[in-house]
Design a protein around this motif. Structure first.
Motif, PDB file in Angstrom:
ATOM      1  N   ARG A   1       0.849  -1.197   0.000  1.00 38.12           N
ATOM      2  CA  ARG A   1       0.000   0.000   0.000  1.00 38.12           C
ATOM      3  C   ARG A   1       0.880   1.240   0.000  1.00 38.12           C
ATOM      4  O   ARG A   1       1.964   1.251   0.586  1.00 38.12           O
TER       5      ARG A   1
ATOM      6  N   GLU B   1      -5.084   6.490  -0.100  1.00 36.92           N
ATOM      7  CA  GLU B   1      -4.347   5.250   0.105  1.00 36.92           C
ATOM      8  C   GLU B   1      -4.710   4.290  -1.028  1.00 36.92           C
ATOM      9  O   GLU B   1      -5.882   4.090  -1.330  1.00 36.92           O
TER      10      GLU B   1
ATOM     11  N   ASP C   1      -3.018   0.701  -3.552  1.00 35.95           N
ATOM     12  CA  ASP C   1      -1.940  -0.286  -3.686  1.00 35.95           C
ATOM     13  C   ASP C   1      -1.018   0.114  -4.834  1.00 35.95           C
ATOM     14  O   ASP C   1      -1.371   0.914  -5.695  1.00 35.95           O
TER      15      ASP C   1
END
Length: 116
Positions: free
Chosen positions: A6, A58, A60
């Motif tokens: 992440r 946020e 990945d």
């Protein structure tokens, strides 16, 4: 998905310059990325407003790489809001995500003029 997969994409909105002085208004900035709109808290509207706020997404690493390939941008809009709630769009600026890295790096964008 592990925590290391992440990343946190942070936009720091520090200050404005050369705004028309509208002392009875407040200034807000919103930023849109990946279909999500984040908004700063209202600040006093002066010719050089001190915003000093961060907006963060946020995601990945794979999604971030896809945004880079698709030439995604973060679009930031500036608004003035009167005490009666009337909102006026002042302009915008765009941040290209292609030069960004997943390493901890700081980019400073000097937006001399907001596009109107």
């Amino acid at each position: 998905m592990s925590r290391s997969d992440r990343i946190l994409l942070v936009v720091s909105i520090l200050e404005g310059r050369n705004f028309p002085n509208q002392s009875s208004c407040q200034l807000t900035v919103d930023a849109k990325f990946d279909g999500e709109i984040l908004l700063t808290d209202p600040v006093e509207f002066t010719s050089s407003p001190d915003i000093s706020q961060e907006l963060a997404w946020e995601l990945d690493k794979k999604t971030f790489q896809q945004h880079k390939l698709q030439r995604s941008v973060i679009k930031c809009n500036a608004y003035s809001t009167t005490s009666s709630g009337t909102k006026e769009h002042l302009g915008y600026f765009m941040i290209d995500v292609r030069p960004l890295s997943t390493a901890r790096v700081t980019f400073l964008f000097d937006t001399k003029e907001i596009v109107q």
